[in-house]
Scaffold this motif. Structure first.
Motif, PDB file in Angstrom:
ATOM      1  N   PRO A   1      32.361  41.901  37.200  1.00 15.67           N
ATOM      2  CA  PRO A   1      33.300  42.260  38.269  1.00 15.67           C
ATOM      3  C   PRO A   1      34.205  41.116  38.712  1.00 15.67           C
ATOM      4  CG  PRO A   1      31.177  43.248  38.712  1.00 15.67           C
ATOM      5  CD  PRO A   1      30.983  42.337  37.533  1.00 15.67           C
ATOM      6  N   LYS A   2      33.819  39.882  38.432  1.00 10.26           N
ATOM      7  CA  LYS A   2      34.652  38.736  38.791  1.00 10.26           C
ATOM      8  C   LYS A   2      35.781  38.500  37.786  1.00 10.26           C
ATOM      9  CE  LYS A   2      31.369  35.982  41.500  1.00 10.26           C
ATOM     10  NZ  LYS A   2      30.741  34.655  41.667  1.00 10.26           N
ATOM     11  N   ASP A   3      35.679  39.126  36.610  1.00 11.90           N
ATOM     12  CA  ASP A   3      36.666  38.902  35.559  1.00 11.90           C
ATOM     13  C   ASP A   3      37.877  39.812  35.742  1.00 11.90           C
ATOM     14  OD1 ASP A   3      34.959  37.061  34.466  1.00 11.90           O
ATOM     15  OD2 ASP A   3      34.196  38.400  32.898  1.00 11.90           O
ATOM     16  N   THR A   4      38.952  39.469  35.054  1.00 10.37           N
ATOM     17  CA  THR A   4      40.132  40.330  35.040  1.00 10.37           C
ATOM     18  C   THR A   4      39.840  41.551  34.168  1.00 10.37           C
ATOM     19  OG1 THR A   4      41.090  39.279  33.083  1.00 10.37           O
ATOM     20  CG2 THR A   4      41.616  38.311  35.249  1.00 10.37           C
ATOM     21  N   PRO A   5      40.572  42.661  34.363  1.00  9.52           N
ATOM     22  CA  PRO A   5      40.385  43.821  33.494  1.00  9.52           C
ATOM     23  C   PRO A   5      40.533  43.488  32.013  1.00  9.52           C
ATOM     24  CG  PRO A   5      41.655  44.447  35.419  1.00  9.52           C
ATOM     25  CD  PRO A   5      41.498  42.950  35.479  1.00  9.52           C
ATOM     26  N   GLN A   6      41.448  42.595  31.690  1.00  8.78           N
ATOM     27  CA  GLN A   6      41.645  42.200  30.293  1.00  8.78           C
ATOM     28  C   GLN A   6      40.401  41.503  29.746  1.00  8.78           C
ATOM     29  OE1 GLN A   6      45.118  39.797  29.600  1.00  8.78           O
ATOM     30  NE2 GLN A   6      44.592  39.354  27.474  1.00  8.78           N
ATOM     31  N   ASP A   7      39.821  40.608  30.524  1.00  7.78           N
ATOM     32  CA  ASP A   7      38.615  39.906  30.083  1.00  7.78           C
ATOM     33  C   ASP A   7      37.425  40.863  29.994  1.00  7.78           C
ATOM     34  OD1 ASP A   7      39.931  37.497  29.884  1.00  7.78           O
ATOM     35  OD2 ASP A   7      39.378  36.825  31.906  1.00  7.78           O
ATOM     36  N   GLN A   8      37.343  41.798  30.912  1.00  8.77           N
ATOM     37  CA  GLN A   8      36.274  42.791  30.864  1.00  8.77           C
ATOM     38  C   GLN A   8      36.366  43.609  29.576  1.00  8.77           C
ATOM     39  OE1 GLN A   8      36.982  45.007  34.437  1.00  8.77           O
ATOM     40  NE2 GLN A   8      35.955  43.520  35.783  1.00  8.77           N
ATOM     41  N   SER A   9      37.556  44.072  29.295  1.00  5.24           N
ATOM     42  CA  SER A   9      37.773  44.878  28.090  1.00  5.24           C
ATOM     43  C   SER A   9      37.462  44.081  26.828  1.00  5.24           C
ATOM     44  CB  SER A   9      39.224  45.372  28.056  1.00  5.24           C
ATOM     45  OG  SER A   9      39.471  46.148  26.905  1.00  5.24           O
TER      46      SER A   9
END
Length: 308
Positions: free
Chosen positions: A195-203
């Motif tokens: 949850p601390k990451d950006t959506p791009q990093d999550q993906s």
């Protein structure tokens, strides 16, 4: 006549002297009584507000509450793994999650188990009362094959949630689990707090993990287990974009923190098994406890399930 007039005056004087002598005691008693009533009033109000005070101090999301930053698990539970810098405690859901469908999927390794196709629109926490599920996080590891062997010997299937960066040195373990009928899911690339990451990093984390798992199992990965159970609506949205489903839990023996196998086994005997989705981990104590866990759950006459 003067004596009769003086007599009441003397009586009044004596009465005033008596009252004067006892006045400090009367004042003290009055003050104590008033003070007691004030304390009682404050305490009563404090009791009425205690739930709000507790929830505010530890970040409890109340039942049915929708929050953009956190999804509430089914039971009151702390983060289930040793993440020390951020803790979240969440409250019970009141409504059960509806399954998309349930189907029998026996194979040569298992007498009978069922596959639950969970709804990707909701984070999944628990099962109907006639079912139970074992899930194993943080693999693959050098212990994965031993877990699979015990499960296979007992004709039980389970769901394994693997960390992407651990796959390299344990590729055979991933293949072994898949070939023996275990469900394989994604536990992120590096077990970070997503949850601390950006959506791009999550993906990217999820996609990289899916890629290495699918290259070995030749099966599409559809399950995601968030590290530490930490999930918010933005992360769930990224999971859905990858056509995956978020799998959480409602039974946590905290086996990662157990001093000995008996600590884990004791938990299974102390909680209701029916409808349970247990979160376990690939460690030595859990491995040693697994035969006793399976024996206990089988005595409950519950149907074991895996997820897809």
């Amino acid at each position: 006549m003067e004596d009769r007039v003086a007599e009441p005056a003397q009586q009044r004087t004596q009465l005033l002297r008596q009252l004067s002598a006892h006045m400090p005691k009367i004042l003290i008693l009055s003050l104590v009584t008033i003070g007691f009533l004030i304390v009682l009033s404050i305490t009563s109000k404090g009791n009425d507000d205690s739930a709000n005070t507790f929830s505010g101090s530890v970040g409890v999301a109340m039942a049915g509450e929708k929050d953009d930053d956190f999804e509430a698990p089914m039971v009151l539970t702390a983060i289930s793994e040793p993440y020390k810098t951020e803790t979240s405690v969440t409250a019970a859901r009141t409504n059960p999650i509806v399954l998309s469908y349930v189907s029998d999927q026996p194979d040569s390794n298992h007498e009978s188990f069922e596959v639950i196709d969970i709804d990707k629109e909701e984070s999944f926490f628990g099962l109907p009362k006639e079912y139970v599920a074992l899930t194993f996080d943080d693999g693959p590891s050098t212990l994965t094959k031993q877990f699979v062997d015990i499960l296979t010997e007992q004709k039980v299937a389970a769901t394994f949630l693997f960390v992407g960066q651990k796959v390299g040195p344990n590729q055979d373990a991933v293949i072994y689990a898949s070939e023996h009928g275990m469900a394989i899911g994604n536990h992120s690339w590096d077990h970070s707090l997503l949850p601390k990451d950006t959506p791009q990093d999550q993906s990217e984390s999820l996609s990289k993990t899916n890629s290495v798992l699918e290259s070995l199992t030749h099966k599409t990965v559809t399950l995601f287990r968030p590290p530490y159970g930490a999930v918010n609506n933005k992360l769930v949205s990224e999971v859905k974009k990858l056509n995956m489903k978020t799998l959480l839990w409602n039974r946590d023996p905290e086996d990662w923190n157990a001093k000995k196998p008996e600590d884990i086994i004791r938990y299974f005997h102390q909680v209701e098994a029916a409808g349970g989705v247990y979160v376990l981990h690939e460690n030595k104590n859990t491995l040693e406890a697994l035969p006793a866990i399976l024996k206990h759950l089988k005595e409950k006459n519950l149907k074991f399930v895996i997820f897809k």
